[in-house]
Design an enzyme around this catalytic site. Structure first.
Site, PDB file in Angstrom:
ATOM      1  N   GLY A 281       0.815  -1.213   0.000  1.00  0.00           N
ATOM      2  CA  GLY A 281       0.000   0.000   0.000  1.00  0.00           C
ATOM      3  C   GLY A 281       0.845   1.257   0.000  1.00  0.00           C
ATOM      4  O   GLY A 281       0.776   2.082   0.926  1.00  0.00           O
TER       5      GLY A 281
ATOM      6  N   GLY B 129       0.599   3.953  -1.600  1.00  0.00           N
ATOM      7  CA  GLY B 129      -0.186   5.184  -1.569  1.00  0.00           C
ATOM      8  C   GLY B 129      -0.651   5.559  -0.179  1.00  0.00           C
ATOM      9  O   GLY B 129      -1.069   6.693   0.060  1.00  0.00           O
ATOM     10  N   ASP B 130      -0.613   4.608   0.754  1.00  0.00           N
ATOM     11  CA  ASP B 130      -0.885   4.877   2.160  1.00  0.00           C
ATOM     12  C   ASP B 130       0.401   5.037   2.970  1.00  0.00           C
ATOM     13  O   ASP B 130       0.531   5.932   3.793  1.00  0.00           O
ATOM     14  CB  ASP B 130      -1.688   3.720   2.778  1.00  0.00           C
ATOM     15  N   MET B 131       1.349   4.136   2.756  1.00  0.00           N
ATOM     16  CA  MET B 131       2.483   4.030   3.653  1.00  0.00           C
ATOM     17  C   MET B 131       3.522   5.135   3.455  1.00  0.00           C
ATOM     18  O   MET B 131       4.098   5.636   4.426  1.00  0.00           O
ATOM     19  CB  MET B 131       3.118   2.650   3.505  1.00  0.00           C
TER      20      MET B 131
END
Length: 404
Positions: free
Chosen positions: A165, A167-169
């Site tokens: 992830g 785009g999150d991390m």
């Protein structure tokens, strides 16, 4: 450092996990039903309680939990009492949600001027830049796409999301950096500030190469597989039992590689002697290496190349668990799992400090497990806490850490 964690899913919890691993007291304030990730698993085979699974455990370790209904006035008052004594608040709601709940940045900062308030959203907050997409919901794949990563990842002609992830991390890591910078500023000035990281912005920063390739050379980057448009060899090559990454783009590494595959004459060949020449003859270079690697196992290739030519076997979860590097670096840690008789591995912290080692890992909390302790610390007596529980404002955990 006291951090109030008003986040869910991955980006926000990963940010606050970094701070918790480094020693911050992170209080995860969850809605009455808890962070939705609690329900996602995977769950231990013998866990019939299912208070949380591996996903929640992995990014919520070292935290305490309080479950409050922030739509109730009593819930908001309890939260304000907690944030009044905090150093940091982190949230990842959509823009405007916290303001509508009556607990937005300006109110919290007025009550606690030293407070650092961090937001991780898909497209940022209008306090730092009014995006036309600011109200759009966003998840990892959306951030990866809009930020440019999907457009350059994967095999030619097939844009592909990165597996983890990202785009999150990556926004989470940048938010942690911003929080630490803002805390240093608050130490000097006595004033906190708003820290804003947009998931889409962070992914663009991760893809910085596509911007200068276009601005300097007019090149629009596209998926190119595992290679690099300006470096050769710099790719993943087939082995007899899997794959191996080799990065021998620097000329002295190329010479070493040629010697170790018993083709020393290639190092002096004008077609391959320099990186620009190898880039121009990429297909030939890759076939030379592939013809050697495909006849050998990953272990054999690494034994020949390792320590001299930059290389590494492509690991999967099973081989990662056996890799002596990660064992030596304490990168797999085992945590207790409530409801199960066993402990289960999650990734440890990659941040290594010699003076303050990151070596303490507590399991993730049950929903509301630490409510009594946290509220006592900000001045609530047991009668008040029991009233909040009986009214439904405060969710009661199956048990708290003291068995109360």
């Amino acid at each position: 450092m006291k951090v109030v964690d008003l986040t869910q899913m991955l980006a926000g919890p990963y940010c606050t996990m970094i701070l918790a691993d480094l020693g911050a007291d992170v209080i995860k304030v969850e809605p009455p039903n808890g962070d939705m990730v609690r329900e996602l698993g995977p769950f231990a085979v013998d866990d019939d309680q299912r208070w949380f699974g591996g996903y929640f455990q992995s990014v919520n370790r070292n935290k305490r939990s309080v479950a409050l209904d922030l739509k109730r006035p009593e819930g908001r008052e309890a939260l304000l009492a907690i944030t009044d004594t905090a150093d940091v608040v982190v949230e990842n709601y959509r823009s405007g949600v916290m303001d509508r709940l009556g607990i937005g940045y300006e109110l919290l900062a007025e009550r606690n001027p030293r407070l650092v308030y961090a937001a991780i959203r898909g497209f940022g907050d209008e306090r730092t830049g009014r995006s036309p997409y600011r109200q759009w919901p966003a998840f990892d794949v959306v951030a990866q796409a809009i930020g440019g990563l999907v457009g350059i990842n994967g095999p030619p002609g097939q844009p592909t999301k990165a597996g983890p992830g990202i785009g999150d991390m990556f926004p989470a890591v940048l938010a942690a950096v911003g929080i630490l910078a803002a805390l240093r500023s608050a130490e000097r000035t006595g004033r906190g500030q708003f820290v804003d990281v947009a998931m889409s912005d962070a992914v663009l920063a991760l893809c910085e190469r596509v911007v200068y390739q276009y601005s300097y050379g007019g090149v629009i980057a596209a998926p190119e597989g595992n290679g690099h448009p300006m470096l050769c060899p710099f790719d993943v090559f087939p082995a007899r039992d899997g794959w191996v990454a080799i990065a021998a783009h620097r000329d002295h590494f190329w010479a070493e590689l040629c010697a170790r595959i018993d083709r020393p004459e290639l190092a002096a060949d004008a077609r391959y002697a320099t990186n620009p020449a190898r880039v121009a003859h990429r297909n030939e270079v890759e076939e030379i290496i592939t013809s050697w690697t495909r006849e050998r196992s990953r272990a054999e290739i690494v034994e020949v190349m390792g320590g001299v030519v930059p290389c590494g076997a492509v690991n999967d979860a099973e081989s990662l668990s056996r890799d002596p590097h990660f064992a030596a670096r304490d990168m797999l840690v085992t945590l207790d799992q409530p409801g199960s008789s066993g402990g289960y591995a999650v990734v440890g912290s990659p941040i290594k400090l010699t003076g303050d080692p990151v070596d303490t890992f507590r399991r993730a909390p049950l929903l509301g497990e630490d409510a009594r302790d946290v509220l006592r610390e900000v001045g609530f007596d047991d009668l008040h806490i029991d009233e909040l529980r009986s009214s439904g404002t405060l969710t009661a955990a199956p048990f708290d850490r003291r068995g109360v």
